[in-house]
Write an enzyme that holds these catalytic residues in place. Structure first.
Site, PDB file in Angstrom:
ATOM      1  N   GLY A 260       0.499  -6.908   7.807  1.00 41.24           N
ATOM      2  CA  GLY A 260       0.409  -5.567   8.388  1.00 41.24           C
ATOM      3  C   GLY A 260      -0.976  -4.990   8.220  1.00 41.24           C
ATOM      4  N   CYS A 267       0.690   5.318  -4.575  1.00 39.71           N
ATOM      5  CA  CYS A 267       0.778   4.533  -5.806  1.00 39.71           C
ATOM      6  C   CYS A 267      -0.064   3.262  -5.811  1.00 39.71           C
ATOM      7  CB  CYS A 267       2.240   4.193  -6.093  1.00 39.71           C
ATOM      8  SG  CYS A 267       3.195   5.671  -6.448  1.00 39.71           S
TER       9      CYS A 267
END
Ligand code: NAD
Length: 444
Positions: A260, A267
């Site tokens: 991707g 985070c």
């Protein structure tokens, strides 16, 4: 039990609501007065599936309260949770100013024995710093009060946070005190009715480390697969076939191996950097973790580069429709979202953007893309397509999975789609005559 949760963000609000749902009485504290005022009025500051009804229900039942005043609640509670942010500091380490400010406040205000549980993601050794800070404040007040600092890192994922909290894969408790451990075990028992062995106890430092290692492992899988995708594209292999080929090996598995536009969110980026920094502070160069980060930096620009390869460096006079702004589906969170980098690259070259996201438009408009006048926002995905030279798909929202292809063709200047999502190999695009660009594959 009576609980105080200090810091009412993604983690604090979800934890507070879920603890209340299990019958505890919870007060969520925050320094952000507007956030607390809104919560008192029933306005939920973040989008998280299932959260709003749970907050409203427990608030109505008097099991969930909101306040900016810690002193009014500390004397009543059995356990105080710290759930404030630990953003990336300038040198890449976790900025502990908010955690330590809370520790100082607890030390100034506590009047009875207390268990302090740290849920924020913090480097190894932070519990000791929290303990020293509280002890220092008690010493200034010349009082001797028993307290224990426990590490209980949070593993919920945004977009499915309520589910994760209500049915955790595991709860990690790092504690050097037996009674404190048992109290936490009792608190979490209702979350494990079907299986009680998912509460894992360990020493405090190992618990602090576990959170960083979990995130680093997941980020490594993502960067590894993105690197593989880029090689696949060069050699003419199909990364999605490769993914299925390797995932079938039970030692590898299928999860987190989708290529991707790179990881984002609040985070992974900061935690990977903080772990690398912690290692460096101990004289160790964490080379693999450094490479995970570098691959991710490059990956964020892949879709923008494909657009530039197709249309050239000068994008003046061009319009791009963007579907998806949030860093992943089911959240309005845009922290470190690849969309920020991709849109900025196109705008820098003169492009105009017509954007839609089911939940993150306010975040984009008011914070993350607020300086980009070239971005216009629309209330529906099809409205973004008018006169578009191409469309970019950037977040895996379900509502983007089966678009009306005829509508796309009708509205756009030409049927060109760039797909930066991490779960798509949309053969239907090709069948319908779209020029279709993906990560890890030459265009179809
Ligand atoms: N967001 C996630 O998905 C996630 C998942 C697991 C762990 N974590 C970790 O949990 C921690 C919190 O993350 P978050 O995403 O909930 O952050 P957030 O930014 O959404 O919320 C933090 C809140 O703390 C408040 N705050 C700051 N100082 C305060 C103080 N002195 N007293 C009271 N409130 C104060 C802020 O106003 C803010 O509302 C971080 O360490 C993060 O790494 C986050």
């Amino acid at each position: 039990m009576n609980l105080t949760v200090i810091g009412t963000g993604y983690v604090g609000l979800v934890s507070g609501a879920c603890f209340a749902e299990m019958g505890n009485t919870v007060t969520c504290i925050d320094v952000d007065e507007k956030k607390i005022e809104d919560l008192k009025k029933g306005i939920i500051p973040i989008y998280e599936p299932g959260l709003a009804p749970m907050v409203l229900r427990n608030n109505k039942n008097n099991t969930l309260h909101f306040s900016t005043e810690l002193d009014a609640h500390l004397d009543k509670c059995d356990i105080a949770f710290i759930a404030v942010g630990t953003p990336m500091g300038e040198d890449g380490s976790a900025d502990l100013q908010y955690v330590l400010a809370v520790a100082e406040e607890i030390g100034r205000l506590m009047n009875k024995s207390l268990i302090i549980v740290n849920k924020s993601t913090v480097p190894v050794g932070t519990a000791d710093k929290v303990k020293e800070t509280i002890a220092g404040e008690l010493q200034k007040r010349k009082v001797d009060i028993d307290f224990h600092v426990v590490s209980n890192p949070e593993f919920l994922k945004e977009g499915d946070a309520v589910n994760d909290f209500m049915k955790p894969d595991r709860v990690v408790v790092g504690s050097n005190d037996k009674a404190a451990t048992e109290k936490i075990r009792t608190l979490y028992a209702p979350f494990f009715l079907s299986s009680s062995d998912r509460l894992i106890t360990m020493d405090v430092r190992s618990a602090e480390m576990t959170k960083y290692v979990a995130n680093a492992m997941l980020a490594t899988k993502i960067s590894f697969m993105n690197e593989v995708a880029n090689i696949c594209e060069l050699v003419g292999a199909d990364v999605n076939k490769v993914r299925i080929g390797i995932g079938s090996d039970s030692r590898i598995g299928y999860s987190f191996i989708y290529p991707g536009s790179g990881y984002g969110g609040s985070c992974f980026p900061k935690d990977i950097r903080a772990l690398k920094k912690t290692a460096a502070l101990h004289g160790y160069e964490a080379e693999l973790i450094g490479a995970v980060e570098q691959v991710n930096e490059r990956q964020k620009y892949i879709i923008a580069n494909k657009v530039i390869d197709r249309f050239g460096e000068d994008l003046r006079g061009m319009t791009f429709a963007v579907w998806g702004l949030a860093f992943k589906p089911q959240t309005d969170d845009m922290r470190e979202a690849p969309s920020i980098y991709i849109i900025s690259e196109l705008v820098k070259r003169g492009a105009v953007i017509q954007a839609y996201d089911p939940k993150a438009i306010d975040e984009a408009k008011h914070f993350y893309l607020k300086d980009l006048e070239e971005v216009t926002y629309y209330n529906s995905k099809y409205e973004t397509l008018a006169n578009a030279d191409a469309m970019l798909l950037l977040t895996e929202w379900k509502e983007f999975r089966a678009p009306d292809f005829e509508e796309l063709k009708k509205q756009m200047k030409q049927p060109i789609v760039f797909d930066g999502r991490n779960q798509y190999s949309d053969i239907r695009m090709k069948q319908r005559g779209f020029e279709y660009y993906q990560i890890g594959k030459k265009n179809l």
